[in-house]
Design a protein around this motif. Structure first.
Motif, short mmCIF file in Angstrom:
data_model
loop_
_atom_site.label_atom_id
_atom_site.label_comp_id
_atom_site.label_asym_id
_atom_site.label_seq_id
_atom_site.Cartn_x
_atom_site.Cartn_y
_atom_site.Cartn_z
N ALA A 256 71.37 -44.62 35.51
CA ALA A 256 69.97 -44.43 35.92
C ALA A 256 69.39 -45.72 36.49
CB ALA A 256 69.14 -43.97 34.73
N SER A 257 68.30 -45.59 37.22
CA SER A 257 67.60 -46.77 37.73
C SER A 257 66.82 -47.43 36.59
CB SER A 257 66.62 -46.37 38.83
OG SER A 257 65.53 -45.63 38.29
N ASP A 258 66.42 -48.67 36.80
CA ASP A 258 65.65 -49.38 35.78
C ASP A 258 64.35 -48.63 35.47
OD1 ASP A 258 67.55 -51.37 35.60
OD2 ASP A 258 66.50 -52.74 36.95
N ALA A 259 63.69 -48.14 36.51
CA ALA A 259 62.42 -47.42 36.31
C ALA A 259 62.64 -46.13 35.52
CB ALA A 259 61.77 -47.12 37.65
N GLU A 260 63.76 -45.46 35.76
CA GLU A 260 64.05 -44.23 35.01
C GLU A 260 64.29 -44.52 33.53
OE1 GLU A 260 66.12 -41.55 38.56
OE2 GLU A 260 67.34 -42.94 37.39
N VAL A 261 64.98 -45.61 33.25
CA VAL A 261 65.21 -45.99 31.86
C VAL A 261 63.88 -46.36 31.20
CG1 VAL A 261 66.37 -47.60 30.31
CG2 VAL A 261 67.57 -46.73 32.33
N LEU A 262 63.04 -47.09 31.92
CA LEU A 262 61.72 -47.43 31.39
C LEU A 262 60.93 -46.17 31.08
CD1 LEU A 262 59.45 -49.48 30.76
CD2 LEU A 262 58.79 -49.32 33.17
N ALA A 263 60.96 -45.21 31.97
CA ALA A 263 60.22 -43.96 31.76
C ALA A 263 60.71 -43.24 30.50
CB ALA A 263 60.37 -43.05 32.97
N GLU A 264 62.01 -43.24 30.28
CA GLU A 264 62.57 -42.58 29.10
C GLU A 264 62.15 -43.31 27.82
OE1 GLU A 264 64.62 -40.04 26.56
OE2 GLU A 264 63.96 -39.78 28.65
N ILE A 265 62.24 -44.62 27.84
CA ILE A 265 61.85 -45.38 26.65
C ILE A 265 60.37 -45.19 26.35
CG2 ILE A 265 61.66 -47.70 25.66
CD1 ILE A 265 64.14 -48.48 27.26
N PHE B 289 49.09 -44.42 31.73
CA PHE B 289 48.00 -43.47 31.92
C PHE B 289 47.74 -43.13 33.39
CE2 PHE B 289 46.33 -45.07 27.69
CZ PHE B 289 46.59 -43.89 27.02
N GLU B 290 47.79 -44.13 34.26
CA GLU B 290 47.35 -43.92 35.64
C GLU B 290 48.41 -44.18 36.71
OE1 GLU B 290 43.71 -46.05 36.35
OE2 GLU B 290 42.74 -45.26 34.55
N ARG B 291 49.52 -44.77 36.32
CA ARG B 291 50.60 -45.01 37.28
C ARG B 291 51.93 -44.76 36.58
NH1 ARG B 291 47.27 -44.50 40.50
NH2 ARG B 291 46.70 -45.84 42.26
N PRO B 292 52.94 -44.33 37.32
CA PRO B 292 54.23 -43.99 36.73
C PRO B 292 55.08 -45.22 36.44
CG PRO B 292 54.32 -43.68 39.10
CD PRO B 292 52.89 -44.05 38.77
N ALA B 293 56.21 -44.97 35.78
CA ALA B 293 57.15 -46.06 35.47
C ALA B 293 57.64 -46.76 36.72
CB ALA B 293 58.32 -45.52 34.67
N ALA B 294 57.71 -46.04 37.84
CA ALA B 294 58.15 -46.66 39.09
C ALA B 294 57.19 -47.77 39.53
CB ALA B 294 58.26 -45.61 40.18
N ASP B 295 55.94 -47.70 39.09
CA ASP B 295 54.98 -48.77 39.37
C ASP B 295 54.95 -49.80 38.25
OD1 ASP B 295 54.28 -47.58 41.75
OD2 ASP B 295 52.50 -46.59 40.95
N MET B 296 55.11 -49.34 37.01
CA MET B 296 55.05 -50.26 35.88
C MET B 296 56.24 -51.21 35.87
SD MET B 296 53.42 -51.34 33.23
CE MET B 296 52.81 -50.93 31.58
N TRP B 297 57.42 -50.75 36.23
CA TRP B 297 58.58 -51.63 36.16
C TRP B 297 58.43 -52.87 37.04
CZ3 TRP B 297 61.76 -53.67 33.23
CH2 TRP B 297 62.86 -54.37 33.69
N PRO B 298 58.00 -52.76 38.31
CA PRO B 298 57.76 -53.98 39.08
C PRO B 298 56.69 -54.88 38.46
CG PRO B 298 57.91 -52.09 40.54
CD PRO B 298 57.86 -51.55 39.14
N SER B 299 55.71 -54.28 37.80
CA SER B 299 54.70 -55.08 37.11
C SER B 299 55.33 -55.92 36.01
CB SER B 299 53.62 -54.17 36.51
OG SER B 299 52.92 -53.46 37.52
N LEU B 300 56.19 -55.29 35.22
CA LEU B 300 56.86 -56.01 34.14
C LEU B 300 57.82 -57.07 34.70
CD1 LEU B 300 57.60 -53.06 31.70
CD2 LEU B 300 55.77 -54.77 31.53
N GLU B 301 58.45 -56.77 35.83
CA GLU B 301 59.35 -57.75 36.44
C GLU B 301 58.59 -59.02 36.83
OE1 GLU B 301 63.12 -55.90 38.62
OE2 GLU B 301 61.24 -55.20 39.50
N LYS B 302 57.36 -58.86 37.31
CA LYS B 302 56.56 -60.04 37.67
C LYS B 302 56.35 -60.94 36.45
CE LYS B 302 53.74 -57.62 41.13
NZ LYS B 302 52.35 -57.20 41.46
N LEU B 303 56.07 -60.31 35.31
CA LEU B 303 55.82 -61.10 34.11
C LEU B 303 57.10 -61.72 33.58
CD1 LEU B 303 53.24 -58.81 32.25
CD2 LEU B 303 52.88 -60.49 34.08
N MET B 304 58.21 -60.99 33.70
CA MET B 304 59.50 -61.54 33.26
C MET B 304 59.91 -62.76 34.08
SD MET B 304 61.55 -57.95 32.77
CE MET B 304 63.15 -58.70 32.47
N ALA B 305 59.39 -62.88 35.30
CA ALA B 305 59.75 -64.00 36.17
C ALA B 305 59.02 -65.29 35.80
CB ALA B 305 59.45 -63.64 37.62
#
Length: 256
Positions: free
Chosen positions: A240-249, A145-161
């Motif tokens: 594609a970059s990881d963030a681009e794939v996330l955006a598509e999904i 809603f408020e931030r793009p996939a380019a911001d969400m992907w690093p957020s998800l990476e933090k949780l995956m760690a």
């Protein structure tokens, strides 16, 4: 250290309410406050006094109960510094890397922008618990809603760690629809197929699908599996970059 007592219950149409009770100190924290009456009724039923609310983000279905609960219990409300002006009743604004103390337990704040600009998650380090609200769901992630996939992907990476055995409590019961969508982009994933069948049986029986684990999500959640060659091939996004794939999904899920 005695284990935390955890109460999970439904609020509104599909929100999860969660109370954590530390039996030695008597402290009880509500993770968000989707519905003040429901949260307080659950606490009263168990004889618990709510001492804290840990708010993850500002959406109404996560903060609507803040003020009624605070009025009854005079509890402390913690929330993200980036959304401090819109969190009702906020007492303490917290940020990335800050550690809270809850009855002697270390709680780390993880900033996860994406669903909202200032969304945070709470990691109870000593207990191996993550409260991810609307950042990470079982086989899903929050709408951007408020931030793009380019911001969400690093957020998800933090949780995956986080450790694979970390138990993840999420904000909504979306799991059955998430499983159906996940199969549409990851159809050959045998572990996902098994999980989808198990989730269908749980929901047919009226059972909850919470919690999940980081390890299980890494195996079955397409939003965490953006690097998987089969998923990329199915999307036609091998380069594609990881963030681009996330955006598509995420775009496909929005229209699923």
């Amino acid at each position: 250290m005695r284990p935390l007592e955890i109460a999970v219950f439904m609020c509104r149409s599909d929100n999860y309410g969660v109370l954590l009770h530390e039996p030695e100190s008597g402290r009880t924290v509500s993770i968000d406050a989707p519905d003040g009456d429901k949260v307080m009724a659950e606490a009263e039923k168990r004889g618990w006094t709510i001492t804290d609310i840990f708010t993850t983000h500002h959406h109404n279905d996560h903060v609507e109960g803040n003020l009624p609960i605070k009025e009854k219990y005079d509890c402390r409300i913690v929330g993200p510094v980036e959304e401090a002006v819109v969190i009702p009743g906020l007492d303490l604004a917290v940020f990335e890397g800050e550690a809270l103390d809850f009855a002697g337990r270390r709680v780390e704040v993880i900033e996860t922008p994406g669903h909202t600009a200032g969304h945070i998650c709470y990691h109870f380090v000593d207990d191996g618990l993550l409260f991810a609200a609307d950042t990470l769901f079982a086989m899903g992630c929050g709408r951007l809603f408020e931030r793009p996939a380019a911001d969400m992907w690093p957020s998800l990476e933090k949780l995956m760690a986080l450790p694979d055995e970390t138990e993840v409590y999420f904000g909504h019961e979306y799991t059955l629809s998430n499983a159906r969508f996940a199969l549409s982009v990851d159809p050959d994933n045998a572990t996902l197929k098994e999980r989808a069948e198990a989730v269908a049986a749980l929901r047919e029986a009226g059972a909850f699908t919470i919690p999940t684990t980081i390890g299980l999500e890494k195996k079955t959640n397409p939003f965490l599996r953006v690097a998987d060659p089969a998923i990329r091939k199915g999307l036609g996004m091998e380069q594609a970059s990881d963030a681009e794939v996330l955006a598509e999904i995420r775009s496909r899920k929005d229209n699923f």
